[in-house]
Design a protein around this motif. Structure first.
Motif, mmCIF file in Angstrom:
data_model
loop_
_atom_site.group_PDB
_atom_site.id
_atom_site.type_symbol
_atom_site.label_atom_id
_atom_site.label_comp_id
_atom_site.label_asym_id
_atom_site.label_seq_id
_atom_site.Cartn_x
_atom_site.Cartn_y
_atom_site.Cartn_z
ATOM 1 N N SER A 268 45.753 44.140 -97.632
ATOM 2 C CA SER A 268 46.916 44.631 -98.380
ATOM 3 C C SER A 268 46.510 45.633 -99.461
ATOM 4 O O SER A 268 47.314 46.013 -100.286
ATOM 5 N N THR B 144 46.877 37.091 -102.424
ATOM 6 C CA THR B 144 48.067 37.248 -101.588
ATOM 7 C C THR B 144 49.299 37.255 -102.485
ATOM 8 O O THR B 144 49.313 36.602 -103.515
ATOM 9 N N SER B 145 50.323 37.966 -102.075
ATOM 10 C CA SER B 145 51.546 38.020 -102.869
ATOM 11 C C SER B 145 52.242 36.657 -102.901
ATOM 12 O O SER B 145 52.059 35.829 -102.001
ATOM 13 N N LYS C 224 55.320 36.061 -102.408
ATOM 14 C CA LYS C 224 56.214 35.990 -101.253
ATOM 15 C C LYS C 224 55.449 35.503 -100.020
ATOM 16 O O LYS C 224 55.905 34.613 -99.300
ATOM 17 N N THR C 225 54.266 36.052 -99.785
ATOM 18 C CA THR C 225 53.460 35.629 -98.634
ATOM 19 C C THR C 225 53.012 34.184 -98.785
ATOM 20 O O THR C 225 53.025 33.420 -97.817
ATOM 21 N N GLU D 159 56.182 32.212 -97.869
ATOM 22 C CA GLU D 159 56.708 32.386 -96.520
ATOM 23 C C GLU D 159 55.710 31.992 -95.432
ATOM 24 O O GLU D 159 56.098 31.492 -94.384
ATOM 25 N N VAL D 160 54.430 32.234 -95.663
ATOM 26 C CA VAL D 160 53.432 32.012 -94.620
ATOM 27 C C VAL D 160 52.683 30.702 -94.792
ATOM 28 O O VAL D 160 52.481 29.967 -93.837
#
Length: 150
Positions: free
Chosen positions: A18, A111-112, A114-115, A118-119
């Protein structure tokens, strides 16, 4: 990059998928192992795990994947998908990690937010049942956890 003097790790943006650059603290156990097992002459502007063909470059991730797959075969581990991401998922789901502020979690995981949610943040039925029991202990079963949260 490892900065032993300040006990920290630099994750270069050019090597991150990223494209995020980041510094994280070097865990004490890792620091002690590096000091014990990595010769002084290898510490500096060189990869800790240098490639066999070109020691100025890090060992490629495909080599690590092959080594992990072989190690799992030799150990008789037959769990599909057991690797880096499953370890990361387990770490992200750790209650101590989740109690940290979102920005700290992002920096440590690289990592963000959001990630991360979500992940990696898959909540199991066992976790949900434990949370429900904890809420019922606080509020009593007659009120229930849903009413308590509203």
């Amino acid at each position: 990059d490892i900065d032993l003097g300040n006990r920290r790790i630099r994750w270069r943006a050019e090597t991150d998928k990223s494209k995020r650059g980041n510094w994280t603290p070097l865990p004490v156990a890792v620091y002690n192992a590096l000091k014990q097992y990595v010769p002084e002459w290898k510490v500096g502007d060189v990869p800790v795990f240098a490639a066999a063909k070109d020691p100025t470059q890090p060992t490629p991730r495909f080599t690590w994947d092959t080594w992990l797959r072989r190690a799992k075969q030799r150990a008789g581990i037959r769990i599909r998908g057991l690797g880096y991401h499953s370890e990361k998922r387990a770490g992200v789901r750790d209650k101590r990690f989740r109690a940290l502020p979102a920005q700290v979690q992002e920096q440590l995981a690289g990592t963000s937010w959001k990630t991360l949610r979500e992940v990696y943040d898959d909540v199991s039925l066992a976790d949900l049942e434990a949370a429900q029991q904890e809420l019922e202990q606080e509020t009593g079963p007659e009120k229930g956890p849903i009413r308590h949260l509203n």
